[in-house]
Design a protein around this motif. Structure first.
Motif: not given
Length: 68
Positions: A37-39, A43-46, A61-66
């Motif tokens: 869930p958005i906090e 920021r979006l979290r996974y 999300e900013d720590q991830l890449s495809y």
């Protein structure tokens, strides 16, 4: 806001050092297992799980890449 990554999608996670500094560790491949869930900070979290071990973590999300 919409999530950029979907469940069961492989992604690269770039670890961060102390206080958000760039870490020297190489990016590792993980699988998205849950969109959190958005906090309050917006920021979006996974929740992601390592492909090479039994490690799970929650990241933004900013720590991830495809991963290709």
């Amino acid at each position: 806001m919409s999530y950029a990554y979907k469940l069961n999608e492989d992604v690269r996670h770039q670890p961060q050092g102390p206080q958000g500094r760039a870490a020297t560790d190489p990016a590792m491949v993980y699988t998205v297992v849950q969109c959190m869930p958005i906090e309050a900070d917006g920021r979006l979290r996974y929740r992601i799980k390592s492909k090479s071990g039994n490690v799970e973590r929650v990241v933004t999300e900013d720590q991830l890449s495809y991963f290709q």
